[in-house]
Design a protein around this motif. Structure first.
Motif, mmCIF file in Angstrom:
data_model
loop_
_atom_site.group_PDB
_atom_site.id
_atom_site.type_symbol
_atom_site.label_atom_id
_atom_site.label_comp_id
_atom_site.label_asym_id
_atom_site.label_seq_id
_atom_site.Cartn_x
_atom_site.Cartn_y
_atom_site.Cartn_z
ATOM 1 N N SER A 27 0.825 -1.215 0.000
ATOM 2 C CA SER A 27 0.000 0.000 0.000
ATOM 3 C C SER A 27 0.856 1.259 0.000
ATOM 4 C CB SER A 27 -0.927 -0.009 1.223
ATOM 5 O OG SER A 27 -0.158 -0.067 2.423
ATOM 6 N N HIS A 30 1.489 2.576 -3.575
ATOM 7 C CA HIS A 30 0.419 3.358 -4.179
ATOM 8 C C HIS A 30 0.373 4.769 -3.607
ATOM 9 C CE1 HIS A 30 -1.286 0.141 -6.558
ATOM 10 N NE2 HIS A 30 -1.326 -0.663 -5.486
ATOM 11 N N ARG A 34 0.984 8.240 -5.671
ATOM 12 C CA ARG A 34 0.012 9.335 -5.711
ATOM 13 C C ARG A 34 0.660 10.657 -5.316
ATOM 14 N NH1 ARG A 34 -3.209 5.336 -2.958
ATOM 15 N NH2 ARG A 34 -4.702 4.361 -4.401
#
Length: 332
Positions: A27, A30, A34
């Motif tokens: 996670s 990601h 971003r």
């Protein structure tokens, strides 16, 4: 594990292309992607928000005060702090400040003019600082009590006598009865005496105000005596004065040392990176966390003292290390 991204815009926008489909994607990946996309697409907005935030927080630095209170370094549940609080609340305070009036002339303490000025100074201090001063004592209190006792304990005589002769007689009686007690307040030649104040625990800021105003009042009250006692002086002493100056000196020394260290680190950056631009960028990056920390301290009312000042070198060390890594990544 996962395979690194290829150096292409398509891979940056779609990281799944470079990753084996059977591999579980963390996670954090990601989230980091971003953040990267956000800063790449809106650099001006990010920089503007950052500068606005650091400026707003940094304004708090103007409200930082140097205030040292040793007792607050202890938890409220500790025995020492509780003992100090009980002494401050129910007894005669835990600290002391003394003002020695040295007239440098034998038997000058028996001068009614001198005694009246001592009384004026003592009463003014008690009136202006009732929350700090618990009790006070001087030769005036002694003479007033003796005068009352010599008049059948009549409260109306709790005052200074009317003549120097009476003052000399009272001091002679007291010195004959208890020379050791007399030495606590008056010198052997009767040319110097002290005014002692027992004060409650406080930060150095409160003590600084008390001492500054006391020194101002002492000049107003005692300077006229120089017509008779040309070499006289009023000296401030006591435990509060000593520790207050010590802690303030420690804090100011730490601030100066920090500024010198920051300057030396900046010079080192310029030599290491061999670029004024990169050196300045690294120095700015190292300075921002310090501005944020001290700005928040100002907004939150956290005082600057030897304990909190230790934070600055730690932050500077961490920020310097991160700045070097950041510039190396930027150059690579």
């Amino acid at each position: 594990s996962y395979k690194p991204l290829k150096n292409s815009n398509a891979d940056l926008q779609n990281p799944d292309v470079a990753i084996n489909s059977s591999t579980e994607i963390p996670s954090q990946f990601h989230f980091g992607q971003r953040v990267f996309n956000l800063t790449s697409n809106y650099p001006a907005v990010i920089i503007g928000i950052f500068l606005l935030g650091i400026t707003t927080i940094g304004i708090g630095m103007k409200d930082i005060v140097v205030d040292t209170n040793t007792l607050e370094s202890f938890d409220e549940s500790t025995y020492l702090r509780k003992a100090f609080e009980v002494a401050d609340k129910n007894m005669a305070g835990t600290q002391n400040i003394d003002f020695m009036v040295n007239l440098k002339k034998s038997d000058s303490v028996a001068d009614l003019d001198v005694l009246q000025r001592i009384d004026d100074f003592q009463q003014r201090m008690n009136k202006e600082f009732p929350s700090l001063i618990a009790t006070s004592v001087s030769v005036v209190d002694l003479i007033k009590r003796l005068n009352q006792q010599m008049h059948q304990d009549d409260p109306a005589y709790f005052r200074l006598p009317d003549t120097n002769t009476e003052v000399n007689q009272l001091l002679f009686l007291f010195n004959s009865a208890s020379p050791e007690e007399r030495r606590r307040l008056i010198s052997d030649d009767f040319d110097a005496t002290r005014i002692s104040f027992n004060v409650r625990n406080s930060g150095s800021t409160g003590y600084v105000e008390l001492i500054d105003r006391a020194n101002q009042w002492s000049k107003e009250i005692f300077n006229p005596l120089k017509n008779k006692y040309a070499n006289m002086e009023v000296i401030t002493s006591g435990g509060v004065v000593t520790f207050m100056h010590l802690f303030d000196l420690m804090t100011k020394t730490e601030v100066n040392s920090f500024l010198v260290t920051l300057a030396l680190i900046g010079i080192t950056f310029f030599f290491v990176f061999q670029s004024f631009t990169l050196g300045s960028l690294a120095l700015i990056a190292a300075t921002f966390p310090i501005i944020l920390t001290f700005g928040l301290m100002g907004w939150l009312g956290i005082p600057l003292n030897p304990t909190t000042m230790i934070i600055a070198p730690i932050i500077l060390g961490l920020a310097t290390d991160d700045s070097i890594h950041f510039i190396n990544k930027l150059r690579g």
